[in-house]
Design a protein around this motif. Structure first.
Motif, PDB file in Angstrom:
ATOM      1  N   ILE A  64       0.685  -1.312  -0.126  1.00 60.39           N
ATOM      2  CA  ILE A  64      -0.048  -0.145   0.029  1.00 60.39           C
ATOM      3  C   ILE A  64       0.909   1.287  -0.010  1.00 60.39           C
ATOM      4  O   ILE A  64       1.854   1.509   0.764  1.00 60.39           O
ATOM      5  CB  ILE A  64      -0.998  -0.037   1.354  1.00 60.39           C
ATOM      6  N   LEU A  65       0.466   2.321  -0.727  1.00 58.01           N
ATOM      7  CA  LEU A  65       1.179   3.504  -1.044  1.00 58.01           C
ATOM      8  C   LEU A  65       0.585   4.680  -0.435  1.00 58.01           C
ATOM      9  O   LEU A  65      -0.928   4.615  -0.700  1.00 58.01           O
ATOM     10  CB  LEU A  65       1.285   3.778  -2.251  1.00 58.01           C
ATOM     11  N   PRO A  66       1.185   5.233   0.661  1.00 59.95           N
ATOM     12  CA  PRO A  66       0.477   6.649   1.022  1.00 59.95           C
ATOM     13  C   PRO A  66       0.158   7.733   0.159  1.00 59.95           C
ATOM     14  O   PRO A  66       0.697   7.705  -0.964  1.00 59.95           O
ATOM     15  CB  PRO A  66       1.475   6.918   2.232  1.00 59.95           C
ATOM     16  N   VAL A  67      -0.472   8.570   0.636  1.00 62.16           N
ATOM     17  CA  VAL A  67      -0.927   9.830  -0.092  1.00 62.16           C
ATOM     18  C   VAL A  67       0.463  10.614  -0.511  1.00 62.16           C
ATOM     19  O   VAL A  67       1.191  10.636   0.519  1.00 62.16           O
ATOM     20  CB  VAL A  67      -1.820  10.796   0.715  1.00 62.16           C
ATOM     21  N   GLY A  68       0.865  11.118  -1.635  1.00 59.51           N
ATOM     22  CA  GLY A  68       1.950  11.738  -2.059  1.00 59.51           C
ATOM     23  C   GLY A  68       2.990  10.866  -2.676  1.00 59.51           C
ATOM     24  O   GLY A  68       4.270  11.176  -2.773  1.00 59.51           O
ATOM     25  N   SER A  69       2.771   9.706  -2.595  1.00 56.52           N
ATOM     26  CA  SER A  69       3.729   8.889  -3.583  1.00 56.52           C
ATOM     27  C   SER A  69       3.828   9.121  -4.842  1.00 56.52           C
ATOM     28  O   SER A  69       2.663   9.353  -5.579  1.00 56.52           O
ATOM     29  CB  SER A  69       3.374   7.285  -3.059  1.00 56.52           C
ATOM     30  N   VAL A  70       4.915   9.116  -5.507  1.00 57.19           N
ATOM     31  CA  VAL A  70       4.940   9.513  -6.899  1.00 57.19           C
ATOM     32  C   VAL A  70       5.142   8.136  -7.815  1.00 57.19           C
ATOM     33  O   VAL A  70       6.152   7.299  -7.475  1.00 57.19           O
ATOM     34  CB  VAL A  70       6.548  10.465  -7.139  1.00 57.19           C
ATOM     35  N   LEU A  71       4.396   8.001  -8.731  1.00 59.35           N
ATOM     36  CA  LEU A  71       4.314   6.752  -9.474  1.00 59.35           C
ATOM     37  C   LEU A  71       5.161   7.026 -10.932  1.00 59.35           C
ATOM     38  O   LEU A  71       4.684   8.059 -11.577  1.00 59.35           O
ATOM     39  CB  LEU A  71       3.098   6.170  -9.515  1.00 59.35           C
ATOM     40  N   VAL A  72       5.601   5.816 -11.181  1.00 59.46           N
ATOM     41  CA  VAL A  72       6.605   5.930 -12.612  1.00 59.46           C
ATOM     42  C   VAL A  72       6.519   4.574 -13.227  1.00 59.46           C
ATOM     43  O   VAL A  72       6.863   3.603 -12.669  1.00 59.46           O
ATOM     44  CB  VAL A  72       7.977   6.376 -12.351  1.00 59.46           C
ATOM     45  N   SER A  73       5.817   4.636 -14.183  1.00 56.96           N
ATOM     46  CA  SER A  73       5.697   3.357 -15.124  1.00 56.96           C
ATOM     47  C   SER A  73       7.150   3.141 -15.408  1.00 56.96           C
ATOM     48  O   SER A  73       7.828   3.906 -16.392  1.00 56.96           O
ATOM     49  CB  SER A  73       4.864   3.711 -16.394  1.00 56.96           C
ATOM     50  N   CYS A  74       7.407   1.892 -15.544  1.00 55.65           N
ATOM     51  CA  CYS A  74       8.825   1.349 -15.545  1.00 55.65           C
ATOM     52  C   CYS A  74       8.917   0.328 -16.510  1.00 55.65           C
ATOM     53  O   CYS A  74      10.043  -0.653 -16.720  1.00 55.65           O
ATOM     54  CB  CYS A  74       9.627   1.180 -14.330  1.00 55.65           C
ATOM     55  N   ILE A  75       7.695  -0.284 -17.005  1.00 53.95           N
ATOM     56  CA  ILE A  75       7.701  -1.388 -18.067  1.00 53.95           C
ATOM     57  C   ILE A  75       6.706  -0.993 -19.135  1.00 53.95           C
ATOM     58  O   ILE A  75       5.795  -0.676 -18.982  1.00 53.95           O
ATOM     59  CB  ILE A  75       7.199  -2.852 -17.318  1.00 53.95           C
ATOM     60  N   GLY A  76       7.354  -1.246 -20.219  1.00 49.43           N
ATOM     61  CA  GLY A  76       6.528  -0.808 -21.589  1.00 49.43           C
ATOM     62  C   GLY A  76       6.600   0.465 -21.728  1.00 49.43           C
ATOM     63  O   GLY A  76       7.666   1.108 -22.162  1.00 49.43           O
ATOM     64  N   ASN A  77       5.616   1.422 -21.548  1.00 50.97           N
ATOM     65  CA  ASN A  77       5.540   2.866 -21.850  1.00 50.97           C
ATOM     66  C   ASN A  77       6.383   3.427 -20.650  1.00 50.97           C
ATOM     67  O   ASN A  77       5.982   4.175 -19.940  1.00 50.97           O
ATOM     68  CB  ASN A  77       4.310   3.326 -22.110  1.00 50.97           C
ATOM     69  N   LEU A  78       7.682   3.730 -20.945  1.00 47.83           N
ATOM     70  CA  LEU A  78       8.495   4.102 -19.742  1.00 47.83           C
ATOM     71  C   LEU A  78       8.106   5.733 -19.458  1.00 47.83           C
ATOM     72  O   LEU A  78       7.928   6.495 -20.219  1.00 47.83           O
ATOM     73  CB  LEU A  78       9.849   4.160 -20.146  1.00 47.83           C
ATOM     74  N   GLY A  79       8.297   6.159 -18.188  1.00 47.43           N
ATOM     75  CA  GLY A  79       8.001   7.317 -17.550  1.00 47.43           C
ATOM     76  C   GLY A  79       6.642   7.872 -17.428  1.00 47.43           C
ATOM     77  O   GLY A  79       6.456   9.178 -17.263  1.00 47.43           O
ATOM     78  N   LYS A  80       5.649   7.225 -17.720  1.00 45.71           N
ATOM     79  CA  LYS A  80       4.280   7.874 -17.524  1.00 45.71           C
ATOM     80  C   LYS A  80       4.291   7.963 -16.075  1.00 45.71           C
ATOM     81  O   LYS A  80       4.719   6.983 -15.148  1.00 45.71           O
ATOM     82  CB  LYS A  80       3.137   6.800 -17.874  1.00 45.71           C
ATOM     83  N   ILE A  81       3.776   9.137 -15.383  1.00 47.85           N
ATOM     84  CA  ILE A  81       3.717   9.449 -14.009  1.00 47.85           C
ATOM     85  C   ILE A  81       2.461   9.855 -13.319  1.00 47.85           C
ATOM     86  O   ILE A  81       1.424  10.102 -14.199  1.00 47.85           O
ATOM     87  CB  ILE A  81       4.777  10.279 -14.007  1.00 47.85           C
ATOM     88  N   GLY A  82       2.503   9.870 -12.244  1.00 49.18           N
ATOM     89  CA  GLY A  82       1.307  10.080 -11.473  1.00 49.18           C
ATOM     90  C   GLY A  82       1.504  10.521 -10.152  1.00 49.18           C
ATOM     91  O   GLY A  82       2.894   9.922  -9.426  1.00 49.18           O
TER      92      GLY A  82
END
Length: 414
Positions: A64-82
């Motif tokens: 589980i990730l807390p509020v304020g965690s930065v998410l980065v796609s690292c498989i496939g379409n690299l670098g998509k963020i949220g």
């Protein structure tokens, strides 16, 4: 960067979490308790929902990730963020940076992962011949620079104000771009839904004169100065056009050249890709004197004489055929495939060759107008994206002032 900024690896400053996906067979793991976020839901903004949700049991078994965690796609379409706005979990395609209040504001980290210095490292660290992958250990090794918390706050405030103006223009431009594409899709759908009684329906294997999976060459065997052009799945755009930019080159034997060469009128079909992109296709409509080869994640399809390749390409983009393709996808979240044993049974309807050519003439005209509009809107989006990258580059080099950012945005959005 100033001397008082701290430099280190990402993992030195933050805890990194790689997500996971509970087995779909365990239905008790899924429910409505917590979002399970996947790369398509990373849109460069706050994340508070997803297509899939976990049950309390599923959440208890997840990271589980807390509020304020930065998410980065690292498989496939690299670098998509949220950035998480609620507690959530992610699938295994995403590495997440948990907040560390003593080192950085979450909003600062969110901008940090968008900066050219971070993005360049992410792509250099990628491995994998079919789908790009940056594992957790490589992700943790990315070098970052952190200023003091007060300076982080100033940088965030400057970028927030600048990006708000840019994002408004981007949203309007993207809406115009979507309208242009929807106009063509609507026209395409109407053409194939108003067919007459003389249309004949056949399975693909009945109207394909040949099919061929492409040549295997790994990344180390590709370069810019080798003998033959080598078309890969990225050269088939999500909008089903052939993109001749960024074509790499490979070496090949004469027997391979004869077997894997493309010619004008070939349909290129992506058989292996990420789930959302597998099944995209385009017409190869180029005359070249030198041989052009194609990758093993692409199937080359040639048709019998009574089928216009151009008509077949449009047909593959029609809603009815897309629905059939969607039902044929198999594989994992990371890599999906559409195998010929399924594809050969896809049902395609077509009229006489003369009628096909007449229909293609109308569709070509509409497609050309649509592409002109798309080019205008895409050029504007590219310019705005480049402005963002320029502002980020200056901000993380301690060279950006609020006045400079304001002036740059006013000029670009005028």
């Amino acid at each position: 960067m100033r001397a008082d900024w701290q430099t280190g690896q990402l993992g030195d400053f933050f805890e990194i979490v790689t997500g996971g996906t509970p087995p779909k067979a365990k239905k008790e793991m899924y429910g409505s308790y917590m979002p399970l976020v996947k790369p398509p839901e990373l849109t460069g903004a706050g994340v508070q929902s997803g297509e899939d949700f976990l049950s309390e049991e599923g959440a208890a078994a997840s990271r589980i990730l807390p509020v304020g965690s930065v998410l980065v796609s690292c498989i496939g379409n690299l670098g998509k963020i949220g950035i998480s706005k609620v507690e959530l979990a992610t699938n295994q395609q995403i590495n997440s940076i948990k907040p560390n209040a003593g080192k950085a504001f979450p909003e600062f980290v969110f901008y940090l992962v968008q900066a050219p210095h971070f993005s360049d490292q992410l792509h250099r660290l990628a491995s994998g011949t079919t789908v790009s992958i940056v594992n957790k250990s490589k992700f943790k090794s990315i070098l970052v620079d952190l200023p003091s918390l007060p300076e982080q706050k100033n940088i965030v405030a400057t970028l927030d104000e600048a990006f708000e103006g840019i994002d408004t223009v981007v949203a309007n431009t993207e809406k115009n771009l979507a309208n242009a594409r929807e106009m063509f899709e609507s026209y395409l759908s109407s053409v194939f839904s108003q067919r007459g009684d003389v249309w004949v329906e056949r399975r693909l294997e009945e109207i394909a004169s040949s099919t061929q999976i492409g040549l295997v060459r790994n990344r180390k065997e590709q370069g810019d100065s080798l003998e033959y052009s080598y078309v890969k799945m990225d050269n088939i755009t999500p909008n089903n056009y052939f993109d001749s930019k960024n074509i790499v080159r490979v070496e090949a034997k004469q027997s391979e050249v004869e077997k894997y060469s493309l010619k004008k009128g070939d349909l290129l079909f992506s058989t292996r890709n990420s789930y959302e992109l597998v099944g995209k296709s385009c017409l190869y409509d180029i005359e070249k004197k030198e041989p052009v080869l194609f990758n093993n994640n692409i199937m080359r399809i040639r048709f019998v004489e009574e089928i216009s390749p151009n008509f077949a390409a449009y047909l593959f983009h029609s809603p009815k055929v897309k629905k059939q393709l969607e039902n044929m996808k198999s594989g994992t979240t990371n890599v999906s495939a559409i195998y010929y044993k399924s594809l050969k049974n896809i049902r395609l309807a077509f009229p006489s060759l003369d009628t096909q050519k007449t229909i293609c003439g109308r569709l070509d005209e509409m497609s050309a107008r649509t592409q002109e509009l798309e080019a205008i809107y895409q050029h504007k989006l590219t310019a705005l994206a480049e402005l963002k990258q320029s502002l980020l580059q200056k901000a993380f080099s301690s060279e950006l002032t609020a006045r400079e950012a304001e002036a740059a945005v006013e000029e670009a959005t005028a």
